[in-house]
Motif scaffolding. Structure first.
Motif, PDB file in Angstrom:
ATOM      1  N   THR A  79       0.829  -1.209   0.000  1.00  0.00           N
ATOM      2  CA  THR A  79       0.000   0.000   0.000  1.00  0.00           C
ATOM      3  C   THR A  79       0.860   1.255   0.000  1.00  0.00           C
ATOM      4  O   THR A  79       0.605   2.195  -0.758  1.00  0.00           O
ATOM      5  CB  THR A  79      -0.930   0.003   1.229  1.00  0.00           C
ATOM      6  N   MET A  83       1.060   4.190  -2.865  1.00  0.00           N
ATOM      7  CA  MET A  83       0.908   5.608  -2.536  1.00  0.00           C
ATOM      8  C   MET A  83       2.069   6.426  -3.080  1.00  0.00           C
ATOM      9  O   MET A  83       1.871   7.493  -3.693  1.00  0.00           O
ATOM     10  CB  MET A  83       0.809   5.779  -1.015  1.00  0.00           C
ATOM     11  N   SER A 105      -9.323  -3.384  -0.985  1.00  0.00           N
ATOM     12  CA  SER A 105      -9.567  -1.969  -0.690  1.00  0.00           C
ATOM     13  C   SER A 105      -8.294  -1.129  -0.710  1.00  0.00           C
ATOM     14  O   SER A 105      -8.346   0.081  -0.947  1.00  0.00           O
ATOM     15  CB  SER A 105     -10.259  -1.821   0.671  1.00  0.00           C
ATOM     16  N   ALA A 106      -7.133  -1.745  -0.498  1.00  0.00           N
ATOM     17  CA  ALA A 106      -5.882  -0.980  -0.473  1.00  0.00           C
ATOM     18  C   ALA A 106      -5.605  -0.278  -1.793  1.00  0.00           C
ATOM     19  O   ALA A 106      -4.923   0.752  -1.814  1.00  0.00           O
ATOM     20  CB  ALA A 106      -4.710  -1.886  -0.115  1.00  0.00           C
ATOM     21  N   HIS A 109      -7.449   2.847  -1.299  1.00  0.00           N
ATOM     22  CA  HIS A 109      -6.835   3.605  -0.201  1.00  0.00           C
ATOM     23  C   HIS A 109      -5.579   4.334  -0.680  1.00  0.00           C
ATOM     24  O   HIS A 109      -5.328   5.490  -0.307  1.00  0.00           O
ATOM     25  CB  HIS A 109      -6.442   2.668   0.936  1.00  0.00           C
ATOM     26  N   HIS A 112      -6.497   7.371  -2.604  1.00  0.00           N
ATOM     27  CA  HIS A 112      -7.033   8.392  -1.692  1.00  0.00           C
ATOM     28  C   HIS A 112      -5.902   9.111  -0.962  1.00  0.00           C
ATOM     29  O   HIS A 112      -5.862  10.347  -0.930  1.00  0.00           O
ATOM     30  CB  HIS A 112      -7.978   7.744  -0.687  1.00  0.00           C
ATOM     31  N   TRP A 113      -4.976   8.340  -0.367  1.00  0.00           N
ATOM     32  CA  TRP A 113      -3.914   8.959   0.420  1.00  0.00           C
ATOM     33  C   TRP A 113      -2.910   9.716  -0.448  1.00  0.00           C
ATOM     34  O   TRP A 113      -2.226  10.620   0.044  1.00  0.00           O
ATOM     35  CB  TRP A 113      -3.208   7.909   1.278  1.00  0.00           C
ATOM     36  N   VAL A 340     -15.223  -2.791  -3.742  1.00  0.00           N
ATOM     37  CA  VAL A 340     -14.810  -1.561  -3.063  1.00  0.00           C
ATOM     38  C   VAL A 340     -15.855  -0.462  -3.202  1.00  0.00           C
ATOM     39  O   VAL A 340     -16.089   0.307  -2.259  1.00  0.00           O
ATOM     40  CB  VAL A 340     -13.441  -1.075  -3.576  1.00  0.00           C
ATOM     41  N   ALA A 345     -16.348   2.875   3.326  1.00  0.00           N
ATOM     42  CA  ALA A 345     -15.308   3.904   3.190  1.00  0.00           C
ATOM     43  C   ALA A 345     -15.499   4.749   1.944  1.00  0.00           C
ATOM     44  O   ALA A 345     -15.035   5.895   1.896  1.00  0.00           O
ATOM     45  CB  ALA A 345     -13.932   3.241   3.153  1.00  0.00           C
ATOM     46  N   TYR A 346     -16.189   4.200   0.924  1.00  0.00           N
ATOM     47  CA  TYR A 346     -16.323   4.916  -0.347  1.00  0.00           C
ATOM     48  C   TYR A 346     -17.780   5.181  -0.729  1.00  0.00           C
ATOM     49  O   TYR A 346     -18.057   5.550  -1.870  1.00  0.00           O
ATOM     50  CB  TYR A 346     -15.587   4.143  -1.444  1.00  0.00           C
TER      51      TYR A 346
END
Length: 401
Positions: A79, A83, A105-106, A109, A112-113, A340, A345-346
């Motif tokens: 992850t 990123m 989901s990572a 994620h 997003h990050w 996802v 979370a989404y």
């Protein structure tokens, strides 16, 4: 009850003997060549250098050779690697990043990050990897898209050629979540050199394990240099940080574990493929069941052995089948359910209703146990349990509903 060719023995939920009375876990990690690993760990501890040392560099070099790429950068996990790649590629400002809804989901994620906004695209019916045509349509509809992401689901290689055409046409970088793919091949080419970068996981459920860790593979020398700075807070060495990086270094101890798994990796991948083929042969012809398989000529790590069940034809839903397997002592998971775009979370993105193919496939998947050291007899017993369950689906349905 004695089994017959037309009617196998009763499943456990109907009074039969469980296939695995002591239980069969989804995964089981057995460290290869423990003596060699202990020697490596001892050398690291004796050196007094637990980060930024020669063991990480040795792992990177060994992985680069296996993946046939010029650059591999070790990171703390997949992850973080995703990123940092997305950050280096210029994702940010809330710009759209198109990716599969059918993924861990990572993937989302990481976007997003990195400052991007996930936009979910459909899965291919055949193998549940990202559908290039749908990804192209969503890139075309997006306002200033920043990137395209794809996942080699279960280690099944994506449609790499078509996805690169899609990314090039949209003018965006293509980044692969290759968490499952260390050892997979697209045709004769190792997964690892496609797109701008591919990011692998070395967590305990994978085929190559470091305990925790990740590897970024790329053909882009400038990206590799940036990532080596980014994984150390963005610090080039003088503490005058160039950009907001992460503490995403892999430790020397984790690298020692990872090195221990590189030797013999192709053979382990081949064994997993043979196990998947044996399972497929044993369940061949069962109505309403197929496996998520790579295309002919491709090689999958089979990080997960996943069934796709048509509940109406099979006679039981994936959820009901999981409960029946549990009674047999067989662990299972719904990889990946929910997809996802339907996860809490989404939910704020409002994309839950946009992916009917992904929804149907996610509602149909059930992953059964497989690990590298599993023998053929255990795989066959697992398959036989699935056959028993389907053969008595009518009675099991009355019990489970």
């Amino acid at each position: 009850m004695t089994s017959t060719p037309d009617r196998p023995a009763l499943p456990a939920l109907l009074g039969g003997e469980p296939a695995f009375p002591a239980g069969l876990p989804l995964t089981r990690v057995r460290v290869p060549d423990r003596a060699a690993l202990l020697a490596r760990l001892g050398a690291v501890l004796d050196s007094g250098q637990l980060t930024n040392g020669p063991t990480v560099a040795e792992l990177e070099e060994g992985a680069a050779e296996l993946l046939d790429v010029p650059h591999v950068v070790a990171v703390s996990n997949c992850t973080a690697g995703l990123m940092l790649v997305l950050q280096a590629a210029g994702v940010g400002g809330g710009r759209p990043v198109v990716m599969p809804g059918f993924t861990f989901s990572a993937t989302a994620h990481a976007a997003h990050w990195a400052g991007g906004a996930p936009v979910f695209a459909e899965a291919r019916e055949q193998d549940i990897t990202l559908d290039p045509a749908d990804a192209a349509a969503r890139l075309a509809a997006a306002d200033r898209p920043a990137a395209l992401m794809a996942t080699h689901v279960y280690g099944t290689p994506c449609q790499t050629e078509r996805l690169q055409e899609v990314a090039d046409a949209a003018g965006v970088p293509l980044v692969y979540d290759s968490a499952h793919g260390f050892g997979s091949r697209r045709g004769g080419v190792p997964v690892g050199g496609f797109g701008l970068a591919e990011v692998f996981s070395m967590s305990p459920t994978k085929v190559a394990v470091a305990g925790e860790g990740g590897l970024v593979a790329t053909r882009d020398a400038a990206l590799a240099r940036t990532l080596r700075i980014a994984r150390d807070y963005g610090n080039p060495g003088d503490y005058d940080t160039l950009f907001p990086g992460l503490n995403a270094r892999m430790s020397e101890l984790h690298a020692a574990v990872g090195l221990n798994w590189l030797a013999g990796l192709p053979g382990r991948v081949a064994h997993r493929g043979a196990l998947a083929a044996a399972f497929g042969s044993a369940v061949a012809g069962l109505p309403g069941l197929r496996l998520a398989l790579p295309e002919p000529g491709d090689v999958s790590t089979f990080k997960d052995l996943t069934l796709i069940l048509d509940a109406e034809v099979f006679g039981l839903s994936a959820e009901e089948s999981a409960r029946a397997l549990k009674a047999e002592g067989i662990d299972s998971r719904r990889y990946f359910h929910p997809p996802v775009q339907r996860q809490r979370a989404y939910a704020h993105l409002g994309q839950a209703e946009n992916l009917p193919v992904t929804d149907r496939l996610a509602g149909s998947v059930l992953t059964v146990p497989m690990w590298t050291q599993m023998d053929a007899a255990t795989m066959r017993r697992t398959a036989d349990a699935v056959v028993r369950i389907q053969s008595h689906a009518d009675r099991l349905g009355a019990v489970l509903r």
